[in-house]
Scaffold this motif. Structure first.
Motif, PDB file in Angstrom:
ATOM      1  N   GLU A   4      46.992  34.496  13.626  1.00  0.00           N
ATOM      2  CA  GLU A   4      47.311  35.912  13.509  1.00  0.00           C
ATOM      3  C   GLU A   4      46.619  36.757  14.560  1.00  0.00           C
ATOM      4  OE1 GLU A   4      46.492  37.417   9.605  1.00  0.00           O
ATOM      5  OE2 GLU A   4      48.034  36.119   8.755  1.00  0.00           O
ATOM      6  N   PHE A 203      63.627  36.943   5.027  1.00  0.00           N
ATOM      7  CA  PHE A 203      63.730  38.055   4.077  1.00  0.00           C
ATOM      8  C   PHE A 203      64.760  37.799   2.982  1.00  0.00           C
ATOM      9  CE2 PHE A 203      62.080  40.888   7.672  1.00  0.00           C
ATOM     10  CZ  PHE A 203      60.790  40.845   7.176  1.00  0.00           C
ATOM     11  N   LYS A 327      59.947  47.171   7.199  1.00  0.00           N
ATOM     12  CA  LYS A 327      59.411  45.934   6.637  1.00  0.00           C
ATOM     13  C   LYS A 327      58.104  45.546   7.331  1.00  0.00           C
ATOM     14  CE  LYS A 327      61.246  43.214   4.298  1.00  0.00           C
ATOM     15  NZ  LYS A 327      61.144  43.074   2.837  1.00  0.00           N
ATOM     16  N   PHE A 331      53.987  45.197   5.904  1.00  0.00           N
ATOM     17  CA  PHE A 331      53.427  43.868   6.077  1.00  0.00           C
ATOM     18  C   PHE A 331      52.089  43.910   6.834  1.00  0.00           C
ATOM     19  CE2 PHE A 331      52.866  40.483   9.129  1.00  0.00           C
ATOM     20  CZ  PHE A 331      52.463  39.492   8.248  1.00  0.00           C
ATOM     21  N   TRP A 334      49.485  45.631   4.727  1.00  0.00           N
ATOM     22  CA  TRP A 334      49.128  44.760   3.613  1.00  0.00           C
ATOM     23  C   TRP A 334      48.147  43.683   4.086  1.00  0.00           C
ATOM     24  CZ3 TRP A 334      49.079  39.738   2.232  1.00  0.00           C
ATOM     25  CH2 TRP A 334      48.942  39.446   0.865  1.00  0.00           C
ATOM     26  N   THR A 335      48.493  43.062   5.240  1.00  0.00           N
ATOM     27  CA  THR A 335      47.627  42.005   5.766  1.00  0.00           C
ATOM     28  C   THR A 335      46.224  42.543   6.017  1.00  0.00           C
ATOM     29  OG1 THR A 335      49.557  41.256   6.940  1.00  0.00           O
ATOM     30  CG2 THR A 335      47.514  40.184   7.508  1.00  0.00           C
ATOM     31  N   SER A 339      44.976  41.178   2.390  1.00  0.00           N
ATOM     32  CA  SER A 339      45.063  39.725   2.500  1.00  0.00           C
ATOM     33  C   SER A 339      43.757  39.048   2.089  1.00  0.00           C
ATOM     34  CB  SER A 339      45.475  39.299   3.904  1.00  0.00           C
ATOM     35  OG  SER A 339      44.432  39.517   4.787  1.00  0.00           O
ATOM     36  N   THR A 349      52.591  44.235  -4.262  1.00  0.00           N
ATOM     37  CA  THR A 349      53.521  43.453  -3.452  1.00  0.00           C
ATOM     38  C   THR A 349      54.004  44.373  -2.329  1.00  0.00           C
ATOM     39  OG1 THR A 349      55.396  44.141  -4.763  1.00  0.00           O
ATOM     40  CG2 THR A 349      54.302  42.111  -5.438  1.00  0.00           C
ATOM     41  N   LEU A 350      54.641  43.783  -1.315  1.00  0.00           N
ATOM     42  CA  LEU A 350      55.087  44.593  -0.175  1.00  0.00           C
ATOM     43  C   LEU A 350      56.099  45.648  -0.619  1.00  0.00           C
ATOM     44  CD1 LEU A 350      55.417  41.769   2.456  1.00  0.00           C
ATOM     45  CD2 LEU A 350      53.636  43.467   2.274  1.00  0.00           C
TER      46      LEU A 350
ATOM     47  N   PRO B  17      53.294  38.026  -1.704  1.00  0.00           N
ATOM     48  CA  PRO B  17      53.496  39.474  -1.758  1.00  0.00           C
ATOM     49  C   PRO B  17      54.909  39.900  -1.361  1.00  0.00           C
ATOM     50  CG  PRO B  17      52.210  38.888   0.156  1.00  0.00           C
ATOM     51  CD  PRO B  17      52.386  37.632  -0.633  1.00  0.00           C
ATOM     52  N   GLU B  18      55.627  39.059  -0.622  1.00  0.00           N
ATOM     53  CA  GLU B  18      56.982  39.433  -0.228  1.00  0.00           C
ATOM     54  C   GLU B  18      57.946  39.242  -1.406  1.00  0.00           C
ATOM     55  OE1 GLU B  18      58.583  40.846   2.254  1.00  0.00           O
ATOM     56  OE2 GLU B  18      60.621  40.192   1.774  1.00  0.00           O
TER      57      GLU B  18
END
Ligand code: HEM
Lengths: 409, 99
Positions: A4, A203, A327, A331, A334-335, A339, A349-350, B17-18
């Motif tokens: 990442e 997705f 999206k 993400f 969130w990460t 994470s 959740t996303l 989480p997705e």
């Protein structure tokens, strides 16, 4: 293996891009009179279109690639520090270039030169990163094709800006068409194709699809681009028509794969921003079909073609980016925020990070605006262009607010 | 509950989480072993190159490490055998269908 990218890098690009989106639409609103009269090659439109395409779309694409290339290709970014410098150079270059195009086009080349250095640094970074990938897949070819088109598009752009300041050494019109084709259709379309092959199955949680049209789609589209560009220089209409038919064919092949992926999906209900990105594929197909038909019918009106290009850019390229951005941002955030906490405590959740209802309203306003603008533009009705470019500007502000709000969750 | 049982139960609390579904129901966990105070989890993800890659494997490590009696966790991420939809529980399938 840790692949990442540090979140700050993609986020810088994305935040810059969102601001540029609002600046672009405001600048275009300022130039609404020109748009209504079908005059696109004037300072406010040059400026607005480059805030939009370079400031927003290219910057978002770069940010997304810094994030997605390492995970999708399983190879880390070559050098993240270099990436940070690249961000600063590119942001400064694009801003000064787009401003100069609007206020003093004959100096634009200086801003353009900085922007080009920034983009070249990005290309170098990606080259180094992709080199490390041991096994190339179909997606790699789309991405390499897209990056090559970006390289050629900025070189073409440089000659255009050169011609504004110094003695012209190439003819401006075919070079402008080449520039637009490479930048919009070569770079963005190939890139969205490539990433769709990863993102659409992900997705929609699709399984057991074939991707059998990917190679034909790539080859047909690339040959179409080459022929289309050739036709500008040879001034041969028949080649142009064949070019458009191939582009339409390539797009159709890609569409067939997407259709198969979606029919084999496990997730019945797609979330709205992603559904919008899929809808944009439908618009993209439609624009390619219209362009091929217009070319076969020998329609040569510059106004009609300007609006085909407009719809290509807004309805396909920009719409796809607006959908995916909704999206990508949750993400990334969130990460960054959660994470480390996944499994430790309850994390959202996303889907819980975005306001789906608001996104549907924004996407609808966006589509209404570009349809209204196109009708107003095709019939040169000043007030209609004024109203719908106004609506688009307001929508862009609301969009920016709604995605930036995610950072406060 | 045995230590092995607690590790397995803890994995139910790691949520993708997705999709909003836990990784056990998704069928991502292939094997769980406990030797002394060391837990070894063999798992996969629905797609190779999933951007949530590191987050989910880290989540597993954190959650299992929190258990009393576990000091060390290894997560072995494998792509063979590849994940397939029939590895999901009925509950997960239903959630994807209607969720
Ligand atoms: C991917 C990146 C780019 C895309 C998609 C793009 C796209 C476009 C489009 C659609 C136009 C027509 C706009 C109008 O007529 O108002 C245009 C014109 C122009 N572009 Fe770009 N551009 C990109 C990058 C650049 C760069 C890096 C430069 C210069 C350093 C540049 C220089 C120019 C110039 C000077 C014109 C005006 C030419 C004329 O009207 O005679 N562009 N570009």
């Amino acid at each position: 293996m840790k692949s990442e990218t540090n979140i700050k890098l993609p986020l810088s690009f994305i935040i810059f891009g969102i601001i540029a989106f609002v600046v672009a639409q405001s600048t275009l609103f300022f130039g609404h009179d020109f748009i209504a009269n079908g005059q696109f090659r004037v300072p406010p439109i040059w400026s607005g279109s480059h805030f939009l395409l370079l400031g927003f779309a290219v910057m978002i694409a770069m940010g997304a690639m810094y994030q997605l290339v390492p995970v999708a290709f399983l190879t880390p970014i070559w050098n993240e520090k270099f990436g940070a410098v690249q961000f600063i150079v590119t942001a400064l270059g694009i801003t000064s270039f787009a401003i100069l195009l609007g206020v003093h086009a004959s100096y634009a080349i200086y801003g353009g030169a900085i922007a080009i250095i920034g983009i070249l640094m990005f290309l170098f970074q990606m080259l180094k990163t992709l080199q490390a990938q041991s096994k190339k897949n179909v997606m790699s070819y789309f991405v390499i094709g897209a990056l090559s088109a970006l390289f050629l598009a900025i070189i073409a752009g440089f000659t255009l800006a050169w011609n504004f300041s110094f003695t012209p050494f190439v003819s401006q019109d075919p070079m402008l068409f080449t520039h637009i084709t490479l930048g919009v259709a070569g770079w963005f379309t190939l890139l969205i194709f490539g990433f769709s092959y990863k993102l659409v199955p992900m997705f929609s949680l699709s399984h057991g699809f074939s991707m059998k049209w990917a190679k034909p789609a790539f080859l047909t589209y690339v040959i179409g681009l080459v022929l289309l560009i050739g036709s500008y220089w040879l001034e041969t209409h028949s080649i142009q028509t064949v070019g458009w038919i191939l582009l339409c064919g390539g797009f159709t092949f890609f569409g067939l794969d997407v259709r198969e992926i979606l029919t084999k999906r496990l997730r019945r209900k797609l979330d709205k921003p992603f559904a919008f990105a899929v809808f944009a594929i439908g618009i993209g197909f439609f624009v390619h079909l219209i362009a091929a038909i217009l070319s076969i019918a020998q329609v040569k009106s510059p106004t009609v073609w300007s609006w085909v290009v407009f719809f290509y850019i807004m309805g396909w390229v920009i719409a796809s980016i607006l959908g995916y951005l909704y999206k990508i941002i949750p993400f990334l955030w969130w990460t960054y925020k959660y994470s480390e906490r996944i499994g430790k405590e309850k994390v959202p959740t996303l889907k819980e990070m975005i306001n789906e209802k608001a996104s549907v309203i924004l996407f609808t306003l966006f589509i209404i605006s570009i349809i209204g603008l196109t009708i107003g533009g095709l019939y040169s009705i000043g007030i209609v262009v004024f109203l719908f470019q106004g609506l688009l500007t307001i929508t862009s502000v609301l969009y920016a607010i709604s995605v930036l709000k995610i950072f406060f969750i | 509950m045995s230590l092995l049982g607690s590790v397995k139960a803890a994995l139910f609390e790691v949520i993708d989480p997705e999709l909003g579904i836990n990784i056990v129901d998704l069928g991502l966990i292939y094997d769980v072993q406990v030797e002394g105070n060391h837990a070894k989890i063999t798992m996969t993800l629905t797609t190779p190159g999933c951007p949530l890659h590191d987050s989910i494997t880290n989540g597993v490590k954190f959650r299992v490490n929190q258990l009393k009696g576990i000091d060390d966790v290894t997560v072995d991420l494998v792509w063979e055998p590849a994940w397939s939809p029939d590895k999901m529980s009925e509950r997960a399938k239903e959630k994807l269908h209607f969720g």
